[in-house]
Scaffold this motif. Structure first.
Motif, PDB file in Angstrom:
ATOM      1  N   ILE A   1     -19.314 -30.407   2.828  1.00 16.98           N
ATOM      2  CA  ILE A   1     -18.213 -31.628   1.497  1.00 16.98           C
ATOM      3  C   ILE A   1     -17.278 -31.485   0.847  1.00 16.98           C
ATOM      4  O   ILE A   1     -16.541 -31.812   0.997  1.00 16.98           O
ATOM      5  N   GLU A   2     -16.710 -30.197   1.269  1.00  9.32           N
ATOM      6  CA  GLU A   2     -15.187 -29.812   0.667  1.00  9.32           C
ATOM      7  C   GLU A   2     -14.130 -30.096   1.687  1.00  9.32           C
ATOM      8  O   GLU A   2     -13.630 -30.526   0.646  1.00  9.32           O
ATOM      9  N   ASP A   3     -14.944 -30.553   2.640  1.00  2.83           N
ATOM     10  CA  ASP A   3     -13.892 -30.450   3.838  1.00  2.83           C
ATOM     11  C   ASP A   3     -13.759 -32.569   3.714  1.00  2.83           C
ATOM     12  O   ASP A   3     -12.274 -32.364   3.757  1.00  2.83           O
ATOM     13  N   LYS A   4     -14.830 -32.629   3.238  1.00  3.86           N
ATOM     14  CA  LYS A   4     -14.231 -34.114   2.764  1.00  3.86           C
ATOM     15  C   LYS A   4     -13.768 -34.575   1.584  1.00  3.86           C
ATOM     16  O   LYS A   4     -12.547 -35.464   1.609  1.00  3.86           O
ATOM     17  N   ASN A   5     -14.273 -34.039   0.369  1.00  5.20           N
ATOM     18  CA  ASN A   5     -13.882 -34.366  -0.188  1.00  5.20           C
ATOM     19  C   ASN A   5     -12.124 -33.760  -0.397  1.00  5.20           C
ATOM     20  O   ASN A   5     -11.269 -34.276  -1.669  1.00  5.20           O
ATOM     21  N   LEU A   6     -11.656 -32.906   0.132  1.00  2.00           N
ATOM     22  CA  LEU A   6      -9.827 -32.074   0.518  1.00  2.00           C
ATOM     23  C   LEU A   6      -9.160 -34.028   0.934  1.00  2.00           C
ATOM     24  O   LEU A   6      -8.377 -34.107   0.005  1.00  2.00           O
ATOM     25  N   ILE A   7      -9.405 -34.910   1.706  1.00  3.11           N
ATOM     26  CA  ILE A   7      -8.841 -35.368   1.903  1.00  3.11           C
ATOM     27  C   ILE A   7      -8.679 -36.669   1.694  1.00  3.11           C
ATOM     28  O   ILE A   7      -7.556 -37.177   0.443  1.00  3.11           O
ATOM     29  N   ALA A   8     -10.150 -36.921   0.429  1.00  2.00           N
ATOM     30  CA  ALA A   8      -9.956 -37.857  -0.882  1.00  2.00           C
ATOM     31  C   ALA A   8      -9.299 -37.201  -1.705  1.00  2.00           C
ATOM     32  O   ALA A   8      -8.751 -37.956  -2.438  1.00  2.00           O
ATOM     33  N   ARG A   9      -9.057 -35.909  -2.022  1.00  2.05           N
ATOM     34  CA  ARG A   9      -7.827 -35.507  -3.511  1.00  2.05           C
ATOM     35  C   ARG A   9      -6.683 -35.974  -2.691  1.00  2.05           C
ATOM     36  O   ARG A   9      -5.763 -36.186  -3.775  1.00  2.05           O
ATOM     37  N   ASN A  10      -6.106 -35.230  -1.434  1.00  2.02           N
ATOM     38  CA  ASN A  10      -4.489 -35.569  -1.548  1.00  2.02           C
ATOM     39  C   ASN A  10      -4.922 -37.494  -1.510  1.00  2.02           C
ATOM     40  O   ASN A  10      -3.222 -37.671  -1.553  1.00  2.02           O
ATOM     41  N   SER A  11      -5.251 -38.227  -1.105  1.00  2.00           N
ATOM     42  CA  SER A  11      -5.520 -39.786  -1.314  1.00  2.00           C
ATOM     43  C   SER A  11      -5.205 -40.129  -2.537  1.00  2.00           C
ATOM     44  O   SER A  11      -4.303 -41.101  -2.563  1.00  2.00           O
ATOM     45  N   ALA A  12      -6.252 -39.554  -3.228  1.00  2.00           N
ATOM     46  CA  ALA A  12      -5.735 -39.638  -4.532  1.00  2.00           C
ATOM     47  C   ALA A  12      -4.422 -39.263  -5.599  1.00  2.00           C
ATOM     48  O   ALA A  12      -3.553 -39.586  -5.944  1.00  2.00           O
ATOM     49  N   PHE A  13      -3.702 -38.201  -5.052  1.00  2.00           N
ATOM     50  CA  PHE A  13      -2.633 -37.349  -5.071  1.00  2.00           C
ATOM     51  C   PHE A  13      -1.229 -38.576  -5.414  1.00  2.00           C
ATOM     52  O   PHE A  13      -0.919 -38.896  -5.670  1.00  2.00           O
ATOM     53  N   PHE A  14      -1.683 -38.783  -3.462  1.00  2.00           N
ATOM     54  CA  PHE A  14      -1.036 -39.960  -3.133  1.00  2.00           C
ATOM     55  C   PHE A  14      -1.250 -41.050  -3.981  1.00  2.00           C
ATOM     56  O   PHE A  14       0.359 -41.986  -4.233  1.00  2.00           O
ATOM     57  N   ILE A  15      -1.746 -42.378  -4.468  1.00  2.00           N
ATOM     58  CA  ILE A  15      -1.985 -43.455  -4.920  1.00  2.00           C
ATOM     59  C   ILE A  15      -1.410 -43.131  -6.145  1.00  2.00           C
ATOM     60  O   ILE A  15      -0.909 -43.865  -6.723  1.00  2.00           O
ATOM     61  N   ASP A  16      -1.680 -41.381  -7.379  1.00  2.00           N
ATOM     62  CA  ASP A  16      -1.648 -42.222  -8.831  1.00  2.00           C
ATOM     63  C   ASP A  16       0.229 -41.260  -8.654  1.00  2.00           C
ATOM     64  O   ASP A  16       1.042 -42.304  -9.692  1.00  2.00           O
ATOM     65  N   GLU A  17       0.462 -40.866  -7.345  1.00  2.00           N
ATOM     66  CA  GLU A  17       2.224 -40.834  -7.484  1.00  2.00           C
ATOM     67  C   GLU A  17       2.755 -42.414  -7.640  1.00  2.00           C
ATOM     68  O   GLU A  17       3.210 -42.401  -7.933  1.00  2.00           O
ATOM     69  N   ARG A  18       2.160 -43.124  -6.448  1.00  2.00           N
ATOM     70  CA  ARG A  18       2.560 -43.678  -6.430  1.00  2.00           C
ATOM     71  C   ARG A  18       2.311 -45.377  -7.225  1.00  2.00           C
ATOM     72  O   ARG A  18       3.373 -46.138  -8.013  1.00  2.00           O
ATOM     73  N   LEU A  19       1.653 -45.385  -8.227  1.00  2.00           N
ATOM     74  CA  LEU A  19       1.451 -45.655  -8.999  1.00  2.00           C
ATOM     75  C   LEU A  19       2.302 -45.528 -10.360  1.00  2.00           C
ATOM     76  O   LEU A  19       2.635 -46.301 -11.740  1.00  2.00           O
ATOM     77  N   SER A  20       2.581 -44.489 -10.356  1.00  2.00           N
ATOM     78  CA  SER A  20       3.111 -44.103 -11.516  1.00  2.00           C
ATOM     79  C   SER A  20       4.406 -44.593 -11.552  1.00  2.00           C
ATOM     80  O   SER A  20       5.969 -45.269 -12.061  1.00  2.00           O
ATOM     81  N   ILE A  21       4.981 -44.843 -10.554  1.00  2.00           N
ATOM     82  CA  ILE A  21       6.761 -46.029  -9.317  1.00  2.00           C
ATOM     83  C   ILE A  21       6.579 -46.926 -10.245  1.00  2.00           C
ATOM     84  O   ILE A  21       7.313 -47.236 -10.744  1.00  2.00           O
ATOM     85  N   ILE A  22       4.987 -47.504  -9.525  1.00  2.00           N
ATOM     86  CA  ILE A  22       5.882 -48.899  -9.544  1.00  2.00           C
ATOM     87  C   ILE A  22       5.037 -49.801 -10.903  1.00  2.00           C
ATOM     88  O   ILE A  22       5.903 -50.683 -11.510  1.00  2.00           O
ATOM     89  N   ASN A  23       4.878 -48.820 -11.728  1.00  2.00           N
ATOM     90  CA  ASN A  23       4.144 -49.235 -12.753  1.00  2.00           C
ATOM     91  C   ASN A  23       5.617 -49.203 -13.976  1.00  2.00           C
ATOM     92  O   ASN A  23       5.485 -49.924 -14.646  1.00  2.00           O
ATOM     93  N   SER A  24       6.570 -48.052 -13.239  1.00  2.00           N
ATOM     94  CA  SER A  24       8.044 -47.857 -14.161  1.00  2.00           C
ATOM     95  C   SER A  24       8.881 -49.346 -14.037  1.00  2.00           C
ATOM     96  O   SER A  24       9.305 -50.157 -14.325  1.00  2.00           O
ATOM     97  N   GLU A  25       8.291 -49.947 -12.114  1.00  2.00           N
ATOM     98  CA  GLU A  25       9.348 -51.110 -11.781  1.00  2.00           C
ATOM     99  C   GLU A  25       8.985 -52.471 -12.858  1.00  2.00           C
ATOM    100  O   GLU A  25       9.061 -53.316 -13.098  1.00  2.00           O
TER     101      GLU A  25
END
Length: 793
Positions: free
Chosen positions: A270-294
């Protein structure tokens, strides 16, 4: 003792006819004795000094991710042989992971199996595991210092209970320390907290202090031991069903190890699978912050434009003009979304060395998505190998090369995709320019407004799209399924695999068939205790045997309850019925029947008989008062609140209050039962019992209650009972099987002939089932008591 028996049997009474039966066994007694002793000693020694071992097993199904395979553009790379060796979930790898020392170490650490609990003063040492009265919670354990303590044989402590909240610790150096439960104990190589085990059950039959011996062992060594005893096998080569088996000396511990091992395996997956999901969540949150500003910037520009140009409902005014342009705007929006995601992925890929890449972002290129999944799987495999290998390991080098190769393939695929999207965007822009010439008459304000609104729609669509992906990613992170599906929970079966008890038990059983006959007859020859009603009737036929009370097994209730249908209850029903005949026909149906209960010495069951007889009578609707006339050793309080009463018979006789009812208490056992307790132990019991108030007291109690039952002092060692015997209608003289000596019956015969006790009758107490005449129900209900009766225990 032989002389006693000779004198005892040299009478006119009929001798028991046991000699002929005994001779039939003694004829071959040397052979019987030698064979039985040798067989029993060998069997007991073998079973005593051989610790049995148990085998526990469980079955799990491993999720086969290899069967999914690559798809899309990744399938094309697989066909070229570029993705060879990327499968990380082969069943052989999973078998190796389950056998790994790392997983076993985690399981041993979670269960704290490096702390061993032993029953004190047991030989050989007997582990109690979770049946220890106390459990340790380890806060710190220094393995290096522990190794030195093991070498010096000082890696153990002993715990002994002092009270409900404190325990005494005995250290190897001989020092004692009394500590409170829950406090932190610092002891060289370990810091721990002692906690009471709520599941521990105290053996009520043994009046011994509660304690436990504790030994600390190496965590790594314990993990290695269990790893060597672990067997992991594939049930069938064509399936993913795995059977896991382990052998241990404690059944429950073997089951706990297997259950914890499967849990640790699933946690790691489960930790292996969640590691991918957490990296995806970090990327999405980063893009949301940029799009929200624009998006905020575009909305602010739109607001300023409408305010400065005083625009109202432009949609209504220009809806017909831009209707034809809506399709192209929609296509531009979709292409723009894909181009934005592609650019973001390229930027992320360039700044990423060998970390996991986000998945399921909405790229409509299946080949690229497949390559990203293969990349993440290879990174997880490399990270797993790096836990036990270095970067120079051939497998690690090969996986590193594969990661670089796949990363280059992903970058090439994304750049080609970006090129195609830009071409599509240029084509759409040219078409929009053609359409723009057709609406050249639209005011420049409307064209500028539409440009702002188009940018807003693009940003909003991308923003909502990323929000949806974030929720999907969060859901996958929250509901990750275990990799190993449990088919059968760990089970040990309960039968030890070694030693082979069947052979030992069979031989012991066959030889032991002869032991009871020999033991029973030898015991009869040497025994000087009363054992049966036949002995009483033959020796003292002048005194009637009123009833028999059966043996109460340890753990059973020794007090009759309401509407109870049991052997003890039936025996007292027989006693109460027989008392009617002993007291006499004239007394039947009248009030004031006084029953004395006495014996030769203490411990023969007087108070037990008094209370149960009283409970039997009150359940028939009679009113009963129990009088504690044993002023030297009061026992009635054992059946009430356990506290010796501060007032009772002694205070009534010594005081000036003439009303005996003022000293009578209600019983907690039944509403029709009253108690006149003994009261405080007086310094002059003989003088009090000779008090003239005794006669008035008995007369008053007889006039009020149907039965007056008196718990008196032992008659053979005290004169108390004889002083008040004249007030009794019947006297029950207790003889306890296995405790009262046969010679006591001569004493009872003497006092009966001298009329010292009024209307005396024997009551045989603690009769074993096989020595009683209660019928078939006795044997059916308690086979254990039959066995004890045969053995004479």
């Amino acid at each position: 003792m032989a002389k006693e028996n000779e004198e005892y049997y040299n009478t006119d009474r009929e001798l028991p006819d046991f000699r002929e039966l005994l001779d039939s066994y003694l004829r071959y007694w040397p052979l019987f004795l030698v064979s039985v002793v040798i067989a029993v000693i060998i069997g007991l020694l073998y079973l005593r000094f051989t610790i049995p071992t148990y085998a526990a097993s469980t079955s799990v199904i491993i999720e086969n991710e290899e069967a999914k395979g690559p798809s899309g553009e990744g399938a094309a790379y697989a066909d070229l042989g570029l993705l060879k060796g990327l499968s990380t979930s082969s069943i052989e790898n999973e078998l190796g992971l389950l056998r790994s020392k790392r997983l076993m170490l985690n399981a041993v650490k979670a269960l704290q199996l490096n702390v061993l609990y032993y029953a004190p003063e047991s030989f050989p040492r007997q582990e109690v595991y979770k049946q220890s009265p106390y459990l340790l919670r380890i806060l710190r354990l220094d393995e290096n210092s522990l190794s030195e303590a093991i070498r010096d044989e000082i890696n153990f402590i002993s715990l002994q209970k002092t009270d409900s909240s404190h325990v005494e610790i005995l250290f190897p150096n001989g020092e004692n320390s009394n500590v409170k439960l829950g406090n932190v104990i610092e002891h060289g190589f370990v810091d721990f907290v002692i906690e009471a085990n709520e599941d521990f059950k105290v053996n009520q039959e043994k009046d011994v202090p509660v304690g436990v011996d504790i030994e600390f062992v190496s965590l790594s060594g314990r993990a290695s031991l269990y790893q060597s005893q672990l067997e992991v096998e594939l049930v069938e080569e064509s399936s993913t069903l795995i059977e896991v088996r382990i052998v241990d000396e404690v059944r429950k511990r073997a089951e706990d190890i297997l259950n914890q091992l499967i849990f640790e395996y699933n946690q790691e997956a489960i930790e292996d699978k969640n590691l991918i999901a957490r990296n995806s969540a970090f990327f999405i949150d980063e893009r949301l912050s940029i799009i929200n500003s624009e998006l905020d910037s575009v909305e602010s520009g739109k607001e300023q434009f409408k305010a400065s140009n005083r625009l109202t409902d432009i949609d209504t005014e220009s809806s017909l003009i831009i209707e034809n342009a809506s399709d192209y705007e929609k296509k531009q929006q979709e292409v723009s979304n894909q181009l934005e995601l592609t650019n973001a992925m390229i930027d992320h890929l360039r700044s990423n060395d060998s970390n996991l890449l986000p998945t399921n972002l909405g790229l409509d290129e299946m080949g690229t998505n497949s390559l990203i999944s293969d990349f993440n799987a290879t990174v997880l495999e490399r990270n797993r190998l790096m836990n036990g290998a270095t970067e120079k390991n051939p497998l690690v080098i090969r996986l590193t090369d594969q990661i670089t190769q796949i990363k280059n393939n992903i970058q090439t695929s994304l750049e080609r995709r970006r090129m195609n999207l830009r071409i599509s965007m240029d084509n759409l822009s040219r078409q929009a320019g053609i359409l723009g010439s057709q609406i050249s008459e639209v005011p420049s304000q409307e064209r500028e407004y539409r440009g702002i609104e188009r940018q807003q729609n693009i940003k909003e669509a991308l923003y909502l799209f990323l929000l949806q992906k974030r929720e999907e990613n969060s859901l996958s992170l929250a509901v990750t399924a275990p990799k190993a599906k449990l088919v059968d929970k760990a089970y040990s079966g309960g039968t030890p695999i070694a030693p082979n008890n069947k052979i030992v038990i069979a031989i012991s059983f066959l030889l032991g068939l002869f032991l009871p006959f020999l033991a029973i007859n030898i015991k009869r020859l040497l025994d000087n205790k009363i054992r049966s009603r036949e002995q009483v009737r033959k020796v003292v036929p002048q005194i009637p045997l009123i009833a028999e009370i059966p043996h109460v097994s340890s753990g059973d209730s020794n007090l009759i309850k309401s509407n109870e249908r049991s052997l003890i209850g039936e025996s007292f029903n027989i006693l109460s019925a027989n008392l009617s005949y002993v007291i006499g026909e004239k007394a039947i149906g009248t009030k004031g029947k006084c029953i004395y209960v006495t014996s030769s010495t203490q411990g023969e069951g007087k108070t037990f008989t008094v209370m149960n007889l009283a409970m039997t009578l009150v359940q028939t609707g009679k009113s009963v008062v129990v009088v504690g006339a044993d002023l030297r050793n009061p026992q009635l309080q054992r059946y009430e609140d356990g506290q010796l009463s501060t007032r009772g018979l002694s205070t009534f006789l010594a005081g000036s209050d003439p009303q005996v009812l003022n000293f009578v208490d209600d019983s907690k056992l039944h509403e029709n039962l009253k108690l006149l307790p003994s009261g405080p132990v007086p310094p002059n019991p003989i003088q009090l019992l000779q008090n003239e108030k005794m006669e008035g007291m008995f007369n008053e109690l007889k006039s009020i209650f149907d039965y007056v039952i008196v718990d008196t002092a032992p008659s053979m060692i005290l004169a108390d009972t004889f002083l008040i015997s004249k007030y009794a209608d019947v006297t029950l003289y207790l003889l306890r099987v296995g405790r009262t000596k046969r010679k006591v019956m001569e004493f009872a015969l003497d006092i009966n002939n001298q009329k010292k006790l009024k209307n005396m009758g024997f009551l045989l107490n603690d009769v074993k089932m096989l020595d009683s005449n209660y019928g078939h129900q006795y044997g059916v209900e308690n086979t254990k008591s039959k066995i004890k009766s045969i053995l004479g225990i």
